[in-house]
Design an enzyme around this catalytic site. Structure first.
Site, PDB file in Angstrom:
ATOM      1  N   THR A  81       0.822  -1.200   0.000  1.00 20.07           N
ATOM      2  CA  THR A  81       0.000   0.000   0.000  1.00 20.07           C
ATOM      3  C   THR A  81       0.865   1.262   0.000  1.00 20.07           C
ATOM      4  O   THR A  81       1.991   1.225   0.485  1.00 20.07           O
ATOM      5  CB  THR A  81      -0.828  -0.064   1.308  1.00 20.07           C
ATOM      6  N   ARG A  86     -14.380  -6.907  -0.299  1.00 23.56           N
ATOM      7  CA  ARG A  86     -13.726  -6.573   0.977  1.00 23.56           C
ATOM      8  C   ARG A  86     -13.137  -5.159   0.912  1.00 23.56           C
ATOM      9  O   ARG A  86     -12.510  -4.776  -0.061  1.00 23.56           O
ATOM     10  CB  ARG A  86     -12.622  -7.596   1.256  1.00 23.56           C
ATOM     11  N   VAL A  87     -13.357  -4.386   1.959  1.00 23.11           N
ATOM     12  CA  VAL A  87     -12.775  -3.048   2.024  1.00 23.11           C
ATOM     13  C   VAL A  87     -11.794  -3.025   3.189  1.00 23.11           C
ATOM     14  O   VAL A  87     -12.114  -3.505   4.277  1.00 23.11           O
ATOM     15  CB  VAL A  87     -13.874  -1.969   2.222  1.00 23.11           C
ATOM     16  N   GLY A  88     -10.608  -2.485   2.964  1.00 25.58           N
ATOM     17  CA  GLY A  88      -9.598  -2.418   4.024  1.00 25.58           C
ATOM     18  C   GLY A  88      -9.669  -1.118   4.805  1.00 25.58           C
ATOM     19  O   GLY A  88     -10.671  -0.401   4.768  1.00 25.58           O
ATOM     20  N   ASP A  89      -8.594  -0.825   5.506  1.00 23.37           N
ATOM     21  CA  ASP A  89      -8.564   0.347   6.387  1.00 23.37           C
ATOM     22  C   ASP A  89      -8.251   1.652   5.647  1.00 23.37           C
ATOM     23  O   ASP A  89      -8.604   2.732   6.134  1.00 23.37           O
ATOM     24  CB  ASP A  89      -7.504   0.150   7.473  1.00 23.37           C
ATOM     25  N   THR A 105      -0.361   1.370   6.987  1.00 21.26           N
ATOM     26  CA  THR A 105      -0.252   0.203   6.113  1.00 21.26           C
ATOM     27  C   THR A 105      -0.139  -1.032   6.988  1.00 21.26           C
ATOM     28  O   THR A 105       0.462  -0.992   8.054  1.00 21.26           O
ATOM     29  CB  THR A 105       0.972   0.301   5.174  1.00 21.26           C
ATOM     30  N   GLY A 106      -0.737  -2.116   6.539  1.00 18.05           N
ATOM     31  CA  GLY A 106      -0.685  -3.339   7.338  1.00 18.05           C
ATOM     32  C   GLY A 106      -1.981  -4.109   7.210  1.00 18.05           C
ATOM     33  O   GLY A 106      -2.769  -3.853   6.288  1.00 18.05           O
ATOM     34  N   GLY A 158      -5.315  -4.646   7.379  1.00 14.25           N
ATOM     35  CA  GLY A 158      -6.360  -3.635   7.505  1.00 14.25           C
ATOM     36  C   GLY A 158      -7.436  -3.906   8.537  1.00 14.25           C
ATOM     37  O   GLY A 158      -7.923  -2.976   9.195  1.00 14.25           O
TER      38      GLY A 158
HETATM   39  N1  ASP Z   1      -3.844  -1.932   4.788  1.00 13.95           N
HETATM   40  C1  ASP Z   1      -4.079  -2.504   3.499  1.00 13.95           C
HETATM   41  C2  ASP Z   1      -5.385  -3.252   3.533  1.00 13.95           C
HETATM   42  O1  ASP Z   1      -5.641  -3.974   4.471  1.00 13.95           O
HETATM   43  C3  ASP Z   1      -3.014  -3.454   3.049  1.00 13.95           C
HETATM   44  C4  ASP Z   1      -1.581  -2.998   3.221  1.00 13.95           C
HETATM   45  O2  ASP Z   1      -1.310  -1.973   3.841  1.00 13.95           O
HETATM   46  O3  ASP Z   1      -0.683  -3.675   2.683  1.00 13.95           O
HETATM   47  O4  ASP Z   1      -6.134  -3.161   2.587  1.00 13.95           O
END
Ligand code: ASP
Length: 305
Positions: free
Chosen positions: A173, A201-204, A224-225, A227
């Site tokens: 990300t 699916r929706v992330g953070d 990032t991480g 989510g």
């Molecule tokens: N945070 C992002 C998500 O979960 C993924 C990522 O940061 O690599 O969609």
């Protein structure tokens, strides 16, 4: 006068032997180019909001990062991209989720910030809004990269959802945070999400307060991480709250959340943050995070590990 910008290209497990010198150089150059384009805007008196948009557009266009071109695939073999942007001065924000054909999802998020009474628009609705506001579209081929497709097939065969598989050279990300000469903060984040994620699916990243937050009272944050954890723990807003209500410094707040709270529950990730004085923190609890900051043309930093 303090002003500056920080960017990230995602956090994850990054075994050094698997990142070739060529990939490392390409990623660092992409981070630098993104910072330069955002920095030029604030140096010339522009807003932090325009700066974070410009930086994230550069990162979306770089195909090794998982946002815009080079986004990962869902379990249906498609790209569904999320992005969010926030202005710390006005608290106006805009976000999109699940868009499939928007070249730069962050640019659409910014159009929503300025031209809609809503904050978060999804897939078809977001794309219809994009047409009305003449945001650039791109077809499936533009987003396709063989690398991501191979990763998707591998994940699908194993029936797993993958946050980071740098062993397969997937990078993450992207995001940017900035403080401009007027003292205004802004944050933006953009992502393709996680490989083989359930479609829909929706992330953070587009969830204001989870993956993206900016408030002139405290700081601007882009995460990032994994989510789901960042949504559960409202990470970006949590940093703001620790500063505002507990009087923590940016350093204390970001360290506490990433390397204490999230680490204790095995929630992998990191963030970039900048406060009203121009302090910058880039903590992560994974083996690496593509990251950098720039405070003047000659005062900048990029790192992976
Ligand atoms: N945070 C992002 C998500 O979960 C993924 C990522 O940061 O690599 O969609």
């Amino acid at each position: 006068m303090n002003f500056g910008i920080a960017v990230h290209g995602g956090a994850g497990t990054m075994p050094r032997k698997l990142i070739t010198p060529e990939i490392e150089t390409a990623c660092r150059n992409a981070l630098k180019k993104a910072m330069q384009s955002g920095f030029a805007i604030i140096r010339d008196g522009g807003s932090s909001l325009d700066a974070v948009e410009a930086a994230v557009i550069e990162l979306e266009n770089f195909e090794l990062f998982n946002a815009g071109k080079g986004s990962v695939f869902t379990n249906k073999g498609k790209h569904e991209m999320d992005a969010g942007i926030m202005d710390g001065k006005t608290l106006q924000c805009g976000a999109v989720a699940g868009v499939e054909h928007i070249k730069n999802p962050v640019a659409l998020a910014k159009k929503i910030l300025h031209h809609s009474e809503h904050i978060l628009l999804l897939n078809d609705g977001a794309e219809e809004f994009a047409k009305m506001h003449r945001v650039e579209f791109a077809d499936d081929d533009y987003f396709f990269t063989q690398l991501r497709y191979d990763q998707y097939l591998k994940a699908k065969n194993k029936d797993i959802i993958v946050l980071d598989h740098v062993d397969d050279k997937k990078l993450g990300t992207v995001g940017a945070v900035a403080l401009d000469k007027e003292g205004n903060l802004a944050a933006a984040t953009s992502t393709g999400g996680m490989t083989n994620k359930l479609f829909g699916r929706v992330g953070d990243s587009p969830i204001i307060g989870a993956g993206t937050y900016a408030n002139n009272r405290t700081c601007a944050v882009s995460c990032t991480g994994h989510g789901e954890y960042f949504i559960q723990h409202v990470v970006a807003y949590d940093i703001h709250c620790l500063m505002e209500y507990k009087n923590m410094t940016l350093q204390q707040a970001t360290e506490h959340v990433i390397n204490d709270k999230l680490k204790n529950i095995n929630a992998e990730g990191g963030l970039i943050a900048i406060d009203t004085k121009g302090n910058i923190c880039l903590p992560f609890n994974t083996s690496g995070m593509y990251r950098g900051w720039m405070k003047s043309e000659n005062d900048f930093f990029t790192a992976i590990y």
